[in-house]
Structure formats: C-alpha cells, structure tokens
Design a protein around this motif. Structure first.
Motif, PDB file in Angstrom:
ATOM      1  N   THR A  60       0.260  -2.136 -10.764  1.00  0.00           N
ATOM      2  CA  THR A  60      -0.606  -1.775  -9.639  1.00  0.00           C
ATOM      3  C   THR A  60      -0.886  -2.946  -8.702  1.00  0.00           C
ATOM      4  O   THR A  60      -1.563  -2.788  -7.699  1.00  0.00           O
ATOM      5  CB  THR A  60      -1.952  -1.241 -10.158  1.00  0.00           C
ATOM      6  OG1 THR A  60      -2.511  -2.210 -11.061  1.00  0.00           O
ATOM      7  CG2 THR A  60      -1.776   0.088 -10.869  1.00  0.00           C
ATOM      8  N   ARG A  61      -0.401  -4.134  -9.065  1.00  0.00           N
ATOM      9  CA  ARG A  61      -0.704  -5.303  -8.228  1.00  0.00           C
ATOM     10  C   ARG A  61       0.421  -6.330  -8.363  1.00  0.00           C
ATOM     11  O   ARG A  61       0.911  -6.554  -9.469  1.00  0.00           O
ATOM     12  CB  ARG A  61      -2.021  -5.909  -8.700  1.00  0.00           C
ATOM     13  CG  ARG A  61      -2.513  -7.065  -7.861  1.00  0.00           C
ATOM     14  CD  ARG A  61      -3.696  -7.780  -8.497  1.00  0.00           C
ATOM     15  NE  ARG A  61      -4.942  -7.035  -8.480  1.00  0.00           N
ATOM     16  CZ  ARG A  61      -6.090  -7.502  -9.008  1.00  0.00           C
ATOM     17  NH1 ARG A  61      -6.127  -8.701  -9.569  1.00  0.00           N
ATOM     18  NH2 ARG A  61      -7.191  -6.771  -8.970  1.00  0.00           N
ATOM     19  N   ALA A 103      -6.402  -4.659 -17.873  1.00  0.00           N
ATOM     20  CA  ALA A 103      -5.073  -4.972 -17.327  1.00  0.00           C
ATOM     21  C   ALA A 103      -4.462  -6.158 -18.055  1.00  0.00           C
ATOM     22  O   ALA A 103      -5.169  -7.014 -18.596  1.00  0.00           O
ATOM     23  CB  ALA A 103      -5.174  -5.286 -15.832  1.00  0.00           C
ATOM     24  N   ARG A 120       0.834  -1.213   0.000  1.00  0.00           N
ATOM     25  CA  ARG A 120       0.000   0.000   0.000  1.00  0.00           C
ATOM     26  C   ARG A 120       0.865   1.258   0.000  1.00  0.00           C
ATOM     27  O   ARG A 120       0.598   2.213  -0.713  1.00  0.00           O
ATOM     28  CB  ARG A 120      -0.888   0.017   1.240  1.00  0.00           C
ATOM     29  CG  ARG A 120      -2.134  -0.825   1.120  1.00  0.00           C
ATOM     30  CD  ARG A 120      -3.288   0.027   0.542  1.00  0.00           C
ATOM     31  NE  ARG A 120      -4.497  -0.752   0.418  1.00  0.00           N
ATOM     32  CZ  ARG A 120      -5.371  -0.919   1.392  1.00  0.00           C
ATOM     33  NH1 ARG A 120      -5.165  -0.335   2.565  1.00  0.00           N
ATOM     34  NH2 ARG A 120      -6.438  -1.637   1.196  1.00  0.00           N
ATOM     35  N   GLU A 143      -3.461  -1.300 -17.111  1.00  0.00           N
ATOM     36  CA  GLU A 143      -2.684  -1.585 -15.907  1.00  0.00           C
ATOM     37  C   GLU A 143      -1.897  -2.871 -16.106  1.00  0.00           C
ATOM     38  O   GLU A 143      -2.214  -3.668 -16.999  1.00  0.00           O
ATOM     39  CB  GLU A 143      -3.621  -1.787 -14.706  1.00  0.00           C
ATOM     40  CG  GLU A 143      -4.297  -0.525 -14.226  1.00  0.00           C
ATOM     41  CD  GLU A 143      -5.239  -0.831 -13.066  1.00  0.00           C
ATOM     42  OE1 GLU A 143      -4.754  -1.256 -12.001  1.00  0.00           O
ATOM     43  OE2 GLU A 143      -6.459  -0.658 -13.241  1.00  0.00           O
ATOM     44  N   GLY A 180       2.016   2.085  -3.253  1.00  0.00           N
ATOM     45  CA  GLY A 180       0.980   2.410  -4.235  1.00  0.00           C
ATOM     46  C   GLY A 180       0.494   1.213  -5.024  1.00  0.00           C
ATOM     47  O   GLY A 180       0.071   1.344  -6.173  1.00  0.00           O
ATOM     48  N   LEU A 181       0.542   0.027  -4.420  1.00  0.00           N
ATOM     49  CA  LEU A 181       0.032  -1.142  -5.137  1.00  0.00           C
ATOM     50  C   LEU A 181      -0.638  -2.097  -4.158  1.00  0.00           C
ATOM     51  O   LEU A 181      -0.567  -1.915  -2.941  1.00  0.00           O
ATOM     52  CB  LEU A 181       1.135  -1.839  -5.934  1.00  0.00           C
ATOM     53  CG  LEU A 181       2.193  -2.638  -5.234  1.00  0.00           C
ATOM     54  CD1 LEU A 181       2.719  -3.718  -6.170  1.00  0.00           C
ATOM     55  CD2 LEU A 181       3.357  -1.740  -4.870  1.00  0.00           C
ATOM     56  N   SER A 182      -1.322  -3.100  -4.720  1.00  0.00           N
ATOM     57  CA  SER A 182      -1.966  -4.123  -3.898  1.00  0.00           C
ATOM     58  C   SER A 182      -1.124  -5.383  -3.946  1.00  0.00           C
ATOM     59  O   SER A 182      -0.694  -5.809  -5.018  1.00  0.00           O
ATOM     60  CB  SER A 182      -3.346  -4.486  -4.456  1.00  0.00           C
ATOM     61  OG  SER A 182      -4.110  -3.356  -4.680  1.00  0.00           O
ATOM     62  N   TYR A 201      -0.524  -6.236 -13.917  1.00  0.00           N
ATOM     63  CA  TYR A 201      -0.477  -7.016 -12.681  1.00  0.00           C
ATOM     64  C   TYR A 201       0.642  -8.056 -12.811  1.00  0.00           C
ATOM     65  O   TYR A 201       0.724  -8.754 -13.830  1.00  0.00           O
ATOM     66  CB  TYR A 201      -1.777  -7.802 -12.449  1.00  0.00           C
ATOM     67  CG  TYR A 201      -3.053  -7.006 -12.366  1.00  0.00           C
ATOM     68  CD1 TYR A 201      -3.068  -5.670 -11.973  1.00  0.00           C
ATOM     69  CD2 TYR A 201      -4.284  -7.617 -12.653  1.00  0.00           C
ATOM     70  CE1 TYR A 201      -4.257  -4.958 -11.879  1.00  0.00           C
ATOM     71  CE2 TYR A 201      -5.479  -6.922 -12.562  1.00  0.00           C
ATOM     72  CZ  TYR A 201      -5.459  -5.595 -12.178  1.00  0.00           C
ATOM     73  OH  TYR A 201      -6.646  -4.904 -12.083  1.00  0.00           O
ATOM     74  N   PRO A 225       5.169   2.785 -13.424  1.00  0.00           N
ATOM     75  CA  PRO A 225       3.989   3.187 -12.643  1.00  0.00           C
ATOM     76  C   PRO A 225       2.720   2.389 -12.961  1.00  0.00           C
ATOM     77  O   PRO A 225       1.840   2.288 -12.112  1.00  0.00           O
ATOM     78  CB  PRO A 225       3.799   4.671 -13.043  1.00  0.00           C
ATOM     79  CG  PRO A 225       5.127   5.112 -13.573  1.00  0.00           C
ATOM     80  CD  PRO A 225       5.783   3.910 -14.162  1.00  0.00           C
ATOM     81  N   ALA A 226       2.634   1.807 -14.147  1.00  0.00           N
ATOM     82  CA  ALA A 226       1.415   1.062 -14.514  1.00  0.00           C
ATOM     83  C   ALA A 226       1.249  -0.227 -13.709  1.00  0.00           C
ATOM     84  O   ALA A 226       0.174  -0.831 -13.713  1.00  0.00           O
ATOM     85  CB  ALA A 226       1.439   0.722 -16.008  1.00  0.00           C
TER      86      ALA A 226
END
Ligand code: XIL
Length: 366
Positions: free
Chosen positions: A310-311, A237, A40, A268, A43-45, A270, A307-308
């Motif tokens: 996110t997970r 994604a 977190r 995005e 900036g990601l899960s 992953y 930056p893309a």
C-alpha cells in the motif's frame, strides 16, 4: 554523526518550509503527472525520506512537496537526534520537519523507535538494567510527543539485518542485551498503548536478496510476525527497505512469493526505503540510468502485483541527497563513482527511474 539545529533556528526554518510549495519547474520535464498522482492511481501512497536539506534547499523542497504524499524523516526522529545525552531531549528539528510537512499536507511516518544500531555512546555504556530503563523512558517520552501527528511508526527497525556470521539471527546491540528478543514485543506493546492511531510497523532490510542472507532473514521475519500476532499485539504493517544492491542476486518472483506469505498474515506491506545502488552497472551515465530504471520496473512490477502493498517510499528523491553519496558509504562500499540511485538526478532533473516508477504505478491501475 547527527546534524542538529538549535530550536530557534529550527522554528524559523519551519516557517520557511510551511511557505514553500509552488509546482516545480522540474516537473515540466516529466509530463503532467507526479509520482504521488501516479501512485494514487495505482491504489498506493508514494513517499520519500528527507532531512534538514528540506530546510536549506528551497528548490528541492518545492520538488519534494510536489511529488511526495508520505514523508519519512531520515534521521530527525532517531534515538541520538532526540536524546543525544541521557534525559536531555531535543525535539527542535523533528518538530519543525514534522509540523512543516504536515502543514503542506504530507503524511509523516516515524522512523524509528527501537533499533540496535545508531545509538548514542551513552546508551552503549549502560548496564543491562539501566538500558531497560532507558528503553522504556525513550518510548514513553517520544511516542506521546508525536501522537496524533504521525500516520505510522517503525516500532522496530532491522531486528535481523544481516545476522552477521549467522544469517537470520537477531541483530546484536544494547536492546537485545537488555531484554533478549523481548525488546521487540515490549516496544510494540508500549507503542500501541501510547498511540492507538499510528500504524505500527516492523521494518527490515535485505529481504529482497535471494542469497543465504536474504532467505534467512525472510524466514526469521515470517516467524517473528507470527510471534507478534500470537502474543495478541498490534502489528499493522511490515516495512521492507529495498535498498537494492544489484551486485547481489535477486529474484523478483521469489520476493513476490515472500510478500504473499506476509500478506497471508493480514498485515499491510510498505516498501519503505527504496533505492537502487548502481555499483554493478556501466560507467556510461545513459546506460547506467537505463539499467537502474529497468531494475526498478522489474522490481516494482513484481511487488505491486501483491495487493497488500500500500506504500512505496524512496530513501530520498534526488541523487543530490542520497545516503549512498555520504563519504562514509562511498568508503564502506569502495565506490569510485557517485551513485545515481533515485528518481531525480543531482540537478533535480527526472531520470529514467522516475518514468519507470510512474509507469509501474499506473500499470497497477490498469
Ligand atoms: C541512514 C541515513 O540515510 C544516513 O543519513 C545515516 O547516516 C545512517 O542511516 N536503513 C535504515 C535507515 O533503516 O535509517 C538508514 O538511514 C539506511 C538503512
């Protein structure tokens, strides 16, 4: 090959899953934070895959609920689990896992809808016409069943994979036979109509490799992303599995360049099934765990600079339940040692890989 529970048993264990969740004693070894909190910050899960062990192993479940924000059911939503014989649906295990996880605040990712592997024999025996019907029927039943409960779906899994003798060509199987590559566009179109909220993901393996296979899959995947977008279909994604097998060449910089090319297509990214097979590393456990951690850190530092991304999801949380320890995988890869590919060891103690992940996540925030 599928492990299934009957519905009554599944509902009972769903109750147990919903009750778990105290802070795990294992976390005491790891300091104050969790991978979820560190991610977190960056900036990601962070998430992990899991299966029926979450019902049966309470200590592991507690750890899992402490660490993960995203939960990917490993096998419970796959075709043969949900529809073992034609027209006979079994949502028991899947519903228990999905609802139990959601009750504890996890965000659940669906894996997967259209994959030319792991299909039951009855599908493989269908004529191409009947396979078309079965393809549509599966999506039409499964997507509405879970709509509103999943944050994302792997709509298509491993469209290229190895390419077998022709790297970068479509993975063969019943859906390719039935529709040609059109099965991919069909799956995205139907899923978007049936679930407007879940993020739609194209998931692929081996793109981290910097050999003939990996580079061919990269090119093919970029072309496919363009085709999906050019048809006006929704693609939210791209999932890149990242089952790293360091006996194969890697170049983290060139992988990051590839991620930038994906990101330029406005989706995005992953990292969807991360783990590190330690086959190339020393026998000594301390040295081996160190090598896995160093590979993890170098890989994540390169990846998280984009930056893309996110997970990040690991394919399990503890070596105790790694798929690399399945007897079939030990045999296929001629493994003579038990692999140690995940952030927790089989005793649910943190490993250097855990620290490497935490540090890579928090470094991203800095
Ligand atoms: C694996 C599971 O972990 C195993 O339990 C099962 O026997 C086979 O499938 N890529 C994928 C996943 O997309 O679905 C695979 O999961 C691992 C490779």
């Amino acid at each position: 090959m599928t492990r299934r529970f009957d519905r009554r048993q599944a509902l009972k264990i769903a109750g147990a899953l919903a009750l778990g969740g105290a802070v795990s004693p294992a976390l005491a070894h790891a300091g104050e934070t969790t991978l979820r909190a560190a991610a977190r910050q960056g900036g990601l899960s962070y998430g992990a895959a899991g299966d029926v062990e979450l019902f049966t192993d309470t200590e592991y479940r507690t750890l899992f609920l402490s660490e993960a924000e995203v939960f990917t059911p490993t096998n419970a939503l796959k075709f043969p689990t949900l529809q073992p014989t034609e027209g006979h649906w079994d949502f028991g295990t899947a519903d228990s896992l999905v609802d139990g996880a959601r009750a504890k605040g996890l965000r659940v990712h669906g894996h997967n809808l259209a994959w030319n592997d792991w299909l039951p024999d009855w599908v493989k025996a269908l004529s191409w016409k009947d396979a078309r019907r079965a393809f549509d029927a599966h999506i039409d039943k499964v997507v509405p069943h879970f709509a509103g409960r999943l944050v994302s779906w792997d709509v298509v899994n491993e469209p290229f994979y190895l390419g077998f003798d022709k790297p970068g060509t479509y993975r063969p199987g019943p859906w390719l036979d039935a529709f040609g590559p059109g099965y991919i566009f069909r799956a995205f179109k139907r899923t978007a109509e049936l679930d407007p909220h879940a993020k739609l993901v194209l998931n692929e393996a081996w793109t981290e490799r910097t050999d003939v296979v990996g580079l061919a899959v990269r090119r093919a995947l970029l072309r496919l992303i363009d085709e999906i977008k050019d048809k006006g279909l929704r693609l939210d994604a791209v999932g890149l599995q990242a089952h790293l097998t360091p006996q194969i060449p890697y170049d983290d910089k060139s992988f990051a360049d590839f991620l930038h090319e994906i990101a330029a297509r406005k989706v995005e990214i992953y990292i969807s099934e991360f783990d590190v097979l330690d086959i190339a590393y020393p026998d000594d456990i301390t040295a081996r765990d160190k090598a896995v951690a160093e590979r993890t850190r170098a890989f994540l530092d390169a990846v998280l600079a984009v930056p893309a991304v996110t997970r990040v999801v690991t394919w399990g949380l503890s070596d105790r339940y790694s798929w690399w320890r399945d007897p079939s995988m030990l045999a296929a890869y001629k493994l003579t040692r038990l692999p140690r590919p995940l952030p927790y060891d089989a005793d649910l103690k943190t490993k250097p890989m855990w620290m490497a992940m935490r540090d890579a996540f928090t470094h991203r925030a800095a």
